[in-house]
Design a protein around this motif. Structure first.
Motif, PDB file in Angstrom:
ATOM      1  N   GLY A 312       0.803  -1.224   0.000  1.00 46.19           N
ATOM      2  CA  GLY A 312       0.000   0.000   0.000  1.00 46.19           C
ATOM      3  C   GLY A 312       0.832   1.268   0.000  1.00 46.19           C
ATOM      4  O   GLY A 312       1.967   1.287   0.484  1.00 46.19           O
ATOM      5  N   GLU A 313       0.265   2.326  -0.585  1.00 46.04           N
ATOM      6  CA  GLU A 313       0.859   3.653  -0.661  1.00 46.04           C
ATOM      7  C   GLU A 313       2.317   3.621  -1.119  1.00 46.04           C
ATOM      8  O   GLU A 313       3.223   4.061  -0.406  1.00 46.04           O
ATOM      9  CB  GLU A 313       0.757   4.363   0.695  1.00 46.04           C
ATOM     10  N   PRO A 314       2.571   3.139  -2.316  1.00 51.98           N
ATOM     11  CA  PRO A 314       3.958   3.017  -2.787  1.00 51.98           C
ATOM     12  C   PRO A 314       4.693   4.349  -2.891  1.00 51.98           C
ATOM     13  O   PRO A 314       5.901   4.405  -2.658  1.00 51.98           O
ATOM     14  CB  PRO A 314       3.823   2.343  -4.153  1.00 51.98           C
ATOM     15  N   PHE A 315       3.977   5.444  -3.244  1.00 43.86           N
ATOM     16  CA  PHE A 315       4.672   6.731  -3.318  1.00 43.86           C
ATOM     17  C   PHE A 315       5.169   7.137  -1.938  1.00 43.86           C
ATOM     18  O   PHE A 315       6.290   7.647  -1.796  1.00 43.86           O
ATOM     19  CB  PHE A 315       3.765   7.822  -3.892  1.00 43.86           C
ATOM     20  N   GLU A 316       4.352   6.907  -0.905  1.00 42.86           N
ATOM     21  CA  GLU A 316       4.770   7.230   0.458  1.00 42.86           C
ATOM     22  C   GLU A 316       5.970   6.373   0.866  1.00 42.86           C
ATOM     23  O   GLU A 316       6.889   6.853   1.542  1.00 42.86           O
ATOM     24  CB  GLU A 316       3.611   7.012   1.435  1.00 42.86           C
ATOM     25  N   GLN A 317       5.963   5.118   0.473  1.00 39.54           N
ATOM     26  CA  GLN A 317       7.110   4.257   0.763  1.00 39.54           C
ATOM     27  C   GLN A 317       8.385   4.811   0.131  1.00 39.54           C
ATOM     28  O   GLN A 317       9.445   4.833   0.762  1.00 39.54           O
ATOM     29  CB  GLN A 317       6.856   2.847   0.232  1.00 39.54           C
ATOM     30  N   LEU A 318       8.278   5.255  -1.113  1.00 41.72           N
ATOM     31  CA  LEU A 318       9.442   5.797  -1.811  1.00 41.72           C
ATOM     32  C   LEU A 318       9.944   7.059  -1.124  1.00 41.72           C
ATOM     33  O   LEU A 318      11.151   7.245  -0.940  1.00 41.72           O
ATOM     34  CB  LEU A 318       9.089   6.086  -3.270  1.00 41.72           C
ATOM     35  N   MET A 319       9.015   7.935  -0.727  1.00 40.94           N
ATOM     36  CA  MET A 319       9.409   9.164  -0.045  1.00 40.94           C
ATOM     37  C   MET A 319      10.124   8.858   1.278  1.00 40.94           C
ATOM     38  O   MET A 319      11.133   9.477   1.616  1.00 40.94           O
ATOM     39  CB  MET A 319       8.187  10.042   0.236  1.00 40.94           C
ATOM     40  N   GLN A 320       9.610   7.909   2.017  1.00 42.78           N
ATOM     41  CA  GLN A 320      10.235   7.549   3.289  1.00 42.78           C
ATOM     42  C   GLN A 320      11.620   6.950   3.087  1.00 42.78           C
ATOM     43  O   GLN A 320      12.544   7.183   3.875  1.00 42.78           O
ATOM     44  CB  GLN A 320       9.339   6.571   4.060  1.00 42.78           C
ATOM     45  N   ALA A 321      11.769   6.176   2.017  1.00 37.81           N
ATOM     46  CA  ALA A 321      13.069   5.571   1.734  1.00 37.81           C
ATOM     47  C   ALA A 321      14.094   6.629   1.320  1.00 37.81           C
ATOM     48  O   ALA A 321      15.273   6.545   1.678  1.00 37.81           O
ATOM     49  CB  ALA A 321      12.924   4.515   0.636  1.00 37.81           C
ATOM     50  N   LEU A 322      13.647   7.644   0.572  1.00 38.36           N
ATOM     51  CA  LEU A 322      14.548   8.680   0.065  1.00 38.36           C
ATOM     52  C   LEU A 322      14.873   9.743   1.099  1.00 38.36           C
ATOM     53  O   LEU A 322      15.961  10.324   1.084  1.00 38.36           O
ATOM     54  CB  LEU A 322      13.914   9.370  -1.151  1.00 38.36           C
ATOM     55  N   LYS A 323      13.957  10.008   2.008  1.00 41.20           N
ATOM     56  CA  LYS A 323      14.069  11.144   2.918  1.00 41.20           C
ATOM     57  C   LYS A 323      15.231  10.980   3.900  1.00 41.20           C
ATOM     58  O   LYS A 323      15.458   9.903   4.441  1.00 41.20           O
ATOM     59  CB  LYS A 323      12.764  11.329   3.690  1.00 41.20           C
ATOM     60  N   THR A 324      15.978  12.046   4.088  1.00 41.56           N
ATOM     61  CA  THR A 324      17.027  12.117   5.090  1.00 41.56           C
ATOM     62  C   THR A 324      16.929  13.479   5.761  1.00 41.56           C
ATOM     63  O   THR A 324      16.112  14.328   5.369  1.00 41.56           O
ATOM     64  CB  THR A 324      18.433  11.985   4.463  1.00 41.56           C
ATOM     65  N   LYS A 325      17.763  13.731   6.751  1.00 43.90           N
ATOM     66  CA  LYS A 325      17.803  15.043   7.379  1.00 43.90           C
ATOM     67  C   LYS A 325      18.174  16.118   6.363  1.00 43.90           C
ATOM     68  O   LYS A 325      17.679  17.241   6.408  1.00 43.90           O
ATOM     69  CB  LYS A 325      18.801  15.037   8.532  1.00 43.90           C
ATOM     70  N   ARG A 326      19.010  15.748   5.429  1.00 45.02           N
ATOM     71  CA  ARG A 326      19.481  16.696   4.402  1.00 45.02           C
ATOM     72  C   ARG A 326      18.397  16.985   3.357  1.00 45.02           C
ATOM     73  O   ARG A 326      18.241  18.113   2.904  1.00 45.02           O
ATOM     74  CB  ARG A 326      20.715  16.086   3.730  1.00 45.02           C
ATOM     75  N   TYR A 327      17.669  15.946   2.969  1.00 44.73           N
ATOM     76  CA  TYR A 327      16.692  16.099   1.890  1.00 44.73           C
ATOM     77  C   TYR A 327      15.281  16.102   2.455  1.00 44.73           C
ATOM     78  O   TYR A 327      14.769  15.071   2.882  1.00 44.73           O
ATOM     79  CB  TYR A 327      16.842  14.980   0.859  1.00 44.73           C
ATOM     80  N   THR A 328      14.660  17.273   2.460  1.00 40.62           N
ATOM     81  CA  THR A 328      13.304  17.393   2.972  1.00 40.62           C
ATOM     82  C   THR A 328      12.315  16.733   2.008  1.00 40.62           C
ATOM     83  O   THR A 328      12.602  16.539   0.827  1.00 40.62           O
ATOM     84  CB  THR A 328      12.907  18.863   3.139  1.00 40.62           C
TER      85      THR A 328
END
Length: 433
Positions: A312-328
């Protein structure tokens, strides 16, 4: 007839927007309002929940007289370029006397003083070229760019790095606190753009009331942020949940779009085409897209394998995987917008953007707005476009394609909806509305 300009997204238009609209006319003492509005994709790198024509109608029913589209080349940019494009559009009309923006501080002199000092620093060091590596800079002084880079290297996100560098340049420790607020930051960039463009409009600011820009919870019985309202509407079959927080006309328009299968549009609507593009694009090709910086093309390739669509919610999964402190998240969403819409760095170079909006695309008007349009035919410094099919420019081509991509998320999009820019005249409301 005096006119005030406002810069808006209305995603969707709510009671807080009505307050800002009314106060803008009051504090500026103006008769008419020109709204520069983002089109299909917005400043935080998100698709609009409903199309630009529906949001234009909301604006006109609220009382705006003329709605102009901010080209997507600017509307999905970081604060500096977004503000630069919007202010250049208002200035280009030749009929706008003032502009008014919301801010957390409500302190125009604080913001204006900071903008002037930053502009003076730019001029002292006179950089020859803008640098896109640290956030699409329009011409910041090299020392300021270096200060931002050093903070980025320490792991700060770009907004935090900018606030810290600006606070130091302004030699006031307290600056960082207010610069970290999103509407203050945007307001600062509106005023900085006014300086850079040698604009003649008089600025005003209204203090934001009760709900922060990206506040996701609701703490007032009538005022909620657009972010919170989109959260309420997510997955809903109708629009009843937002009734207390929006004007009656906003809810009617939203309900119409819901029932027609044209809403709600969100990133979840685009994951399949986005995934296909990410899957077939090599890292070297990926690096050519706007906002893909500092090796993010390799991070995308790695993180794509972590997504499990069945969960479920694959775009949200991708955002969570990509997100770091540096990249909002906002940075990452803007990057995905550029990839989805095929916007390459070469198409959005500082040299192209620095020229300001190259045309004024009319989305809608009232009878008073029609009078403004008549005046603009003589005063505007760029072409005024009422029929997209009759004018050509690479930025307008981007606008048209982005509207087609947006419409592809509808339940059963028709040809007329997919290519609406070619068929749809500006929205027109009669005086009694």
């Amino acid at each position: 007839m005096k006119t005030v300009g406002i810069i808006v997204e209305y995603n969707p238009l709510h009671n807080g927007h009505v307050y800002h609209f009314e106060q803008s006319k009051l504090v500026s003492g103006t008769d008419t309002v020109v709204a520069v509005m983002s089109g299909s994709f917005l400043q935080r790198g998100e698709p609009a929940i409903v199309c630009k024509w529906a949001r234009t109608e909301m604006a006109l029913r609220m009382g705006a007289d003329l709605v102009l589209e901010l080209p997507v080349a600017y509307s999905t940019q970081p604060a500096e370029w977004f503000a630069y494009g919007a202010i250049s559009a208002l200035e280009a009309t030749g009929v706008v006397d003032a502009f008014c923006f919301g801010s957390e501080s409500g302190d125009l002199e604080l913001l204006r003083s900071a903008a002037r000092r930053l502009h003076e620093a730019d001029n002292r060091e006179a950089p020859d070229h803008a640098d896109m590596t640290a956030g699409s800079l329009t011409g910041l002084a090299p020392s300021f760019q270096d200060a931002i880079r050093s903070r980025l290297k320490s792991g700060l996100s770009y907004p935090s790095a900018y606030a810290a560098a600006a606070g130091r340049l302004l030699a006031e420790e307290s600056e960082e606190d207010w610069l970290a607020k999103p509407n203050n930051t945007l307001g600062l960039h509106y005023l900085l753009a006014l300086e850079r463009l040698h604009g003649t409009m008089r600025p005003y600011t209204i203090q934001r009331q009760k709900a922060d820009y990206n506040q996701t919870d609701i703490s007032d019985e009538r005022i909620a942020s657009a972010t919170a309202l989109r959260k309420l509407l997510s997955g809903e079959a109708d629009t009843e949940a937002v009734r207390p927080f929006v004007p009656a006309y906003t809810r009617r328009i939203l309900q119409r779009e819901w029932e027609a299968g044209r809403a709600p549009v969100s990133w979840a609507s685009f994951y399949a085409p986005l995934f296909a593009r990410l899957a077939v694009t090599s890292p070297s090709e990926m690096a050519e897209f706007g906002e893909v910086t500092e090796g993010l093309e390799h991070r995308i390739a790695r993180c794509l394998h972590e997504v499990q669509p069945s969960a479920g919610e694959p775009f949200e999964q991708l955002m969570q995987a990509l997100k770091t402190k540096r990249y909002t998240r906002t940075k990452l969403q803007r990057m995905m917008t550029r990839i989805l819409l095929n916007h390459r760095k070469i198409d959005l170079s500082p040299d192209l953007l620095r020229g300001g909006v190259p045309y004024l695309r009319v989305l809608g008007f009232t009878a008073a707005g029609q009078a403004l349009l008549k005046a603009m035919r003589k005063t505007a410094s760029v072409p005024v476009v009422t029929k997209a099919a009759s004018f050509r420019h690479p930025f307008l081509d981007m606008d048209i394609r982005s509207a087609t991509v947006h419409a592809s998320a509808y339940r059963q999009p028709s040809k007329a909806e997919l290519f609406r820019d070619y068929y749809e005249p500006p929205v027109r409301l009669a005086d009694e509305v």
